[in-house]
Scaffold this motif. Structure first.
Motif, mmCIF file in Angstrom:
data_model
loop_
_atom_site.group_PDB
_atom_site.id
_atom_site.type_symbol
_atom_site.label_atom_id
_atom_site.label_comp_id
_atom_site.label_asym_id
_atom_site.label_seq_id
_atom_site.Cartn_x
_atom_site.Cartn_y
_atom_site.Cartn_z
ATOM 1 N N LEU A 62 0.844 -1.200 0.000
ATOM 2 C CA LEU A 62 0.000 0.000 0.000
ATOM 3 C C LEU A 62 0.881 1.252 0.000
ATOM 4 O O LEU A 62 2.085 1.177 0.233
ATOM 5 N N GLU A 63 0.255 2.395 -0.237
ATOM 6 C CA GLU A 63 0.902 3.708 -0.082
ATOM 7 C C GLU A 63 2.089 3.921 -1.012
ATOM 8 O O GLU A 63 3.096 4.511 -0.616
ATOM 9 N N ASN A 64 1.972 3.386 -2.219
ATOM 10 C CA ASN A 64 2.966 3.707 -3.242
ATOM 11 C C ASN A 64 4.394 3.343 -2.833
ATOM 12 O O ASN A 64 5.308 4.171 -2.944
ATOM 13 N N SER A 106 3.329 5.225 6.471
ATOM 14 C CA SER A 106 2.870 5.731 7.777
ATOM 15 C C SER A 106 1.353 5.803 7.942
ATOM 16 O O SER A 106 0.860 5.962 9.051
ATOM 17 N N LYS A 107 0.600 5.691 6.844
ATOM 18 C CA LYS A 107 -0.852 5.961 6.950
ATOM 19 C C LYS A 107 -1.686 4.746 7.337
ATOM 20 O O LYS A 107 -2.770 4.888 7.891
ATOM 21 N N THR A 108 -1.208 3.555 7.004
ATOM 22 C CA THR A 108 -2.039 2.358 7.198
ATOM 23 C C THR A 108 -1.983 1.912 8.648
ATOM 24 O O THR A 108 -0.915 1.580 9.160
ATOM 25 N N CYS A 128 9.276 2.664 5.933
ATOM 26 C CA CYS A 128 9.490 3.978 6.549
ATOM 27 C C CYS A 128 10.244 3.748 7.861
ATOM 28 O O CYS A 128 10.609 2.606 8.175
ATOM 29 N N ILE A 129 10.437 4.839 8.631
ATOM 30 C CA ILE A 129 11.099 4.704 9.938
ATOM 31 C C ILE A 129 10.075 4.327 11.006
ATOM 32 O O ILE A 129 10.235 3.364 11.749
ATOM 33 N N GLY A 130 9.007 5.121 11.090
ATOM 34 C CA GLY A 130 8.032 4.961 12.171
ATOM 35 C C GLY A 130 7.309 3.619 12.102
ATOM 36 O O GLY A 130 6.968 3.132 11.013
ATOM 37 N N THR A 131 7.073 3.020 13.288
ATOM 38 C CA THR A 131 6.295 1.778 13.348
ATOM 39 C C THR A 131 5.115 1.950 14.317
ATOM 40 O O THR A 131 4.494 0.984 14.724
ATOM 41 N N ALA A 152 17.050 5.125 6.646
ATOM 42 C CA ALA A 152 17.343 5.445 5.240
ATOM 43 C C ALA A 152 16.784 6.815 4.822
ATOM 44 O O ALA A 152 17.202 7.349 3.798
ATOM 45 N N ASN A 153 15.856 7.382 5.590
ATOM 46 C CA ASN A 153 15.378 8.716 5.197
ATOM 47 C C ASN A 153 15.790 9.826 6.180
ATOM 48 O O ASN A 153 15.334 10.959 6.069
ATOM 49 N N SER A 154 16.675 9.500 7.122
ATOM 50 C CA SER A 154 17.055 10.498 8.147
ATOM 51 C C SER A 154 17.654 11.754 7.521
ATOM 52 O O SER A 154 17.338 12.876 7.921
ATOM 53 N N SER A 284 8.127 15.210 13.212
ATOM 54 C CA SER A 284 8.193 13.889 13.863
ATOM 55 C C SER A 284 6.859 13.175 13.686
ATOM 56 O O SER A 284 6.655 12.460 12.692
ATOM 57 N N ARG A 285 5.928 13.373 14.613
ATOM 58 C CA ARG A 285 4.579 12.835 14.467
ATOM 59 C C ARG A 285 3.592 13.904 14.923
ATOM 60 O O ARG A 285 3.887 14.700 15.827
ATOM 61 N N GLY A 286 2.396 13.897 14.307
ATOM 62 C CA GLY A 286 1.422 14.959 14.539
ATOM 63 C C GLY A 286 0.951 15.074 15.972
ATOM 64 O O GLY A 286 0.588 16.169 16.433
ATOM 65 N N PRO A 343 2.889 18.210 3.372
ATOM 66 C CA PRO A 343 2.089 16.987 3.543
ATOM 67 C C PRO A 343 2.933 15.746 3.857
ATOM 68 O O PRO A 343 2.993 14.817 3.056
ATOM 69 N N HIS A 344 3.565 15.737 5.018
ATOM 70 C CA HIS A 344 4.353 14.584 5.491
ATOM 71 C C HIS A 344 5.347 14.102 4.417
ATOM 72 O O HIS A 344 5.316 12.947 4.001
ATOM 73 N N ILE A 345 6.198 15.029 4.012
ATOM 74 C CA ILE A 345 7.156 14.722 2.940
ATOM 75 C C ILE A 345 8.599 14.675 3.444
ATOM 76 O O ILE A 345 9.532 14.654 2.645
ATOM 77 N N ALA A 352 15.836 8.509 -0.601
ATOM 78 C CA ALA A 352 15.350 7.822 0.596
ATOM 79 C C ALA A 352 14.380 6.700 0.224
ATOM 80 O O ALA A 352 14.484 5.584 0.737
ATOM 81 N N GLN A 353 13.460 6.988 -0.676
ATOM 82 C CA GLN A 353 12.442 5.979 -0.983
ATOM 83 C C GLN A 353 13.064 4.763 -1.660
ATOM 84 O O GLN A 353 12.672 3.625 -1.416
ATOM 85 N N ARG A 354 14.047 5.006 -2.527
ATOM 86 C CA ARG A 354 14.719 3.889 -3.203
ATOM 87 C C ARG A 354 15.457 3.025 -2.161
ATOM 88 O O ARG A 354 15.354 1.803 -2.153
#
Ligand SMILES: NC(=O)c1ccc[n+]([C@@H]2O[C@H](COP(=O)([O-])OP(=O)(O)OC[C@H]3O[C@@H](n4cnc5c(N)ncnc54)[C@H](O)[C@@H]3O)[C@@H](O)[C@H]2O)c1
Ligand SMILES: O=C(O)CC[C@@H](O)C(=O)O
Length: 466
Positions: A62-64, A106-108, A128-131, A152-154, A284-286, A343-345, A352-354
């Motif tokens: 999911l989430e591209n 991060s959305k699911t 992603c980083i967050g779990t 990887a995205n720090s 960080s997180r909302g 928007p959470h970019i 990072a995404q690769r």
């Protein structure tokens, strides 16, 4: 889990290519690239272990999730369905029932209600980083491994924050919006250089420490607050309390995980502690910032600006969703001056995404094919050297079980009828993970081992790979 069926040979993965794109130290876990082979002692080729035909493994991404991750998984012959967005809970439940692997960002929300329905699920990949979006404890208790990409995205987040510090100090967002509306407004009032200003970093982990180095290179003084004692990079200095950091900083930037202790960590009392005319950045997180309190602090002039990349509620897909329907204060927030909204970019760069796609894709393959849990965030980390093609009658037994006394004796009674070549066992909280490679076993032995382990009362999940 379906009973073991047959052995499928698949092509050896292209590790050399992967090493060239991953920036994560975990990549060193892989076999060395082909160019190294002459210098190393010859080793027998590793045997790819499979619990069933590769094409029987169903994966939902999911989430591209980045193409790099999709390629690794499809390259294994798994059935991969990739969607660009996350799914509403009812659709997610419908889909998750059927799959062995799910890949998310991060959305699911993989909460208990969703995971309860995931009867075939072996493993979750957080690309992603967050779990925090996954109920890690419930997953562990049901033998579902969870992997992420810890850093990887720090760098991407740290660079975004540097950009935002200058953007806020120079009111670039407002000037740019005015020009887009046709208004020329040349001002220097309350516009500053960042040189010599103090940056206060809350959470000095992978992102916070990376940011510290970049900020000092631009002439800022760096202080940081963390719940653990950490050595500062460069001339940065740890301060003992959050209040001390808030009192001293011209810019405050948040890099803590979402935890009960970090919920509304910056609220009315903390804004009061901040310097008059200082700035707040949250990537960080909302949940870490109390947004109504931020709106008040901005309207009163206590803070001169803010940059937000994350929000308590975020939409599942791109579109016109950032309204009061999503967050009740949405319009009040949007009306503030010198406020950068993104928007959470923070981690959304090609690099990072690769790298995340490769790191998490590889971790999933290692876990599905070989049961290796290195890098798992919720199960004990276990590894055994690979079985080789020269060991055709071997099987790898994986027994995920409750961490209670007497289990190993019972397991070894079952395995004791066979030759156990190597074995490892470790525990984390209530769950333990055992891997054993047994030799001279045929299909009937494998079936018997599998059924005997399934019958133990401590069983969480049994897998036999061969
Ligand atoms: N905006 C984005 O796109 C984006 C991208 C990556 C990560 N993130 C978020 O950033 C967070 C931080 O990432 P990281 O890789 O630096 O994490 P990390 O785990 O490396 O560092 C977090 C630091 O926060 C500290 N900490 C924990 N609780 C604290 C508290 N109550 N007070 C002070 N310090 C505390 C920890 O000790 C640790 O040093 C992630 O958890 C994630 O939620 C956002
Ligand atoms: O890509 C995402 O959706 C999440 C990015 C970031 O918040 C992370 O946790 O790595």
């Amino acid at each position: 889990m379906a009973a073991p069926q047959n052995i499928v040979q698949i092509p050896k993965p292209d590790f050399a290519h992967r090493l060239s794109v991953s920036t994560s130290p975990t990549a060193t876990f892989h076999s060395p690239p082909a160019s190294f082979s002459g210098a190393l002692p010859t080793r027998a080729a590793p045997k790819q272990l499979k619990p069933f035909n590769t094409q029987d493994i169903k994966i939902l991404l999911l989430e591209n999730v980045n193409q790099s991750g999709r390629d690794i998984l499809t390259g294994q012959g798994y059935q991969v369905e990739a969607l660009k967005t996350s799914l509403p809970e009812d659709q997610l439940i419908e889909k998750i029932r059927d799959v062995h692997v799910i890949g998310i960002r991060s959305k699911t929300k993989l909460n208990e209600k969703v995971l309860r329905e995931a009867k075939n699920l072996l493993v979750v990949g957080c690309f992603c980083i967050g779990t925090n979006q996954v109920d890690l404890e419930f997953a562990a208790k049901h033998g579902i491994a969870v992997f992420n990409s810890p850093f990887a995205n720090s760098r991407s987040v740290a660079e975004l924050v540097i950009g935002e510090i200058i953007t806020l100090a120079r009111q670039l967002g407002d000037r740019s919006n005015e020009m887009h509306r046709g208004t020329w407004n040349k001002v220097s009032n309350k516009c500053w250089e960042i040189r010599g200003k103090t940056l206060g970093i809350v959470g000095y982990g992978h992102i916070g420490s990376q940011l510290s180095v970049l900020a000092e290179a631009m002439g800022m003084n760096v202080i940081y607050y963390d719940v653990i004692s950490l050595m500062g990079l460069g001339t940065s200095r740890q301060v003992p309390t959050l209040n001390e950091l808030l009192n001293e900083s011209d810019f405050v930037t948040l890099h803590v995980p979402e935890l009960p202790e970090t919920k509304n960590m910056i609220s009315t009392a903390q804004f009061e502690q901040m310097k008059e005319g200082s700035y707040l950045i949250n990537a960080s997180r909302g949940t870490v910032v109390d947004i109504p309190a931020l709106i008040n602090a901005s309207r009163s002039g206590k803070i001169a600006g803010a940059a937000l990349d994350v929000y308590p509620n975020e939409p599942a897909a791109n579109g016109d969703y950032f309204t009061n329907d999503l967050n009740t204060w949405g319009e009040d927030l949007r009306s503030l001056k010198n406020l950068i909204l993104t928007p959470h970019i923070g981690g959304s760069t090609e690099e990072a995404q690769r790298a995340i796609g490769v790191e998490v894709g590889d971790a999933l393959v290692r876990y599905i094919n070989q049961g290796i849990t290195l890098g798992s965030v919720n199960l004990p980390e276990c590894n055994l050297r690979s079985l080789t093609l020269e060991e055709p009658d071997h099987a790898r037994v994986i027994y995920i079980h409750q961490n209670i006394p007497g289990v190993l004796r019972k397991v070894n009674e079952i395995l004791g009828n066979h030759n156990v070549d190597k074995q490892i066992s470790d525990s984390k909280g209530d769950v333990a993970y055992l891997m054993a490679d047994v030799s001279s076993v045929g299909i009937e032995d494998i079936k018997e081992i599998s059924e005997s382990l399934e019958a133990l009362s401590s069983r969480v999940m049994v897998r036999v790979l061969y």
